[in-house]
Design a protein around this motif. Sequence first.
Motif, PDB file in Angstrom:
ATOM      1  N   ALA A  58       0.830  -1.215   0.000  1.00 53.65           N
ATOM      2  CA  ALA A  58       0.000   0.000   0.000  1.00 53.65           C
ATOM      3  C   ALA A  58       0.861   1.260   0.000  1.00 53.65           C
ATOM      4  N   LEU A  59       2.069   1.147   0.523  1.00 49.67           N
ATOM      5  CA  LEU A  59       2.997   2.287   0.541  1.00 49.67           C
ATOM      6  C   LEU A  59       3.904   2.314  -0.684  1.00 49.67           C
ATOM      7  N   ASP A  60       3.694   1.360  -1.603  1.00 50.38           N
ATOM      8  CA  ASP A  60       4.533   1.251  -2.801  1.00 50.38           C
ATOM      9  C   ASP A  60       6.018   1.202  -2.427  1.00 50.38           C
ATOM     10  N   THR A  61       6.313   0.428  -1.393  1.00 51.73           N
ATOM     11  CA  THR A  61       7.667   0.310  -0.871  1.00 51.73           C
ATOM     12  C   THR A  61       7.983  -1.167  -0.661  1.00 51.73           C
ATOM     13  N   PRO A  62       9.116  -1.634  -1.146  1.00 52.59           N
ATOM     14  CA  PRO A  62       9.466  -3.039  -0.917  1.00 52.59           C
ATOM     15  C   PRO A  62       9.582  -3.338   0.578  1.00 52.59           C
ATOM     16  N   ILE A  63       9.060  -4.475   0.982  1.00 52.89           N
ATOM     17  CA  ILE A  63       9.133  -4.833   2.403  1.00 52.89           C
ATOM     18  C   ILE A  63      10.584  -4.959   2.844  1.00 52.89           C
ATOM     19  N   SER A  64      11.463  -5.352   1.930  1.00 59.83           N
ATOM     20  CA  SER A  64      12.890  -5.453   2.280  1.00 59.83           C
ATOM     21  C   SER A  64      13.448  -4.087   2.675  1.00 59.83           C
ATOM     22  N   GLN A  65      12.987  -3.050   2.026  1.00 54.43           N
ATOM     23  CA  GLN A  65      13.453  -1.698   2.353  1.00 54.43           C
ATOM     24  C   GLN A  65      12.958  -1.299   3.743  1.00 54.43           C
TER      25      GLN A  65
END
Length: 102
Positions: A58-65
């Motif tokens: 939803a945040l358009d952010t990789p979970i790894s980041q």
Amino acid sequence: MILVRQEIGDVLRDYRLQKGRTLRQVASKASVALGYLSEVERGQKEASSEILAAVADALDTPISQIMREVGDRLAVIEGIEPMRAIPDTVPDEFVNDFVATR
């Protein structure tokens, strides 16, 4: 005592605010209850990996980041130097040394 859930919540909130999104927008896009996401951000609830993945999406952010940021913050709290990102290029001196040995 270090609470990982607190750091995860802080990082999620920071990313949400950086993206200029409201709690309601992220909760809706992640299909997570608004109140629950609020508790996760405040470090009051442990989020499952499925919830974390949905919020990251939803945040358009990789979970790894997100998890890397959490790890870096925990390292600072523990007094350990956070790991730096691995460069995506090879320094010229290494390339030159490698080519010279071939």
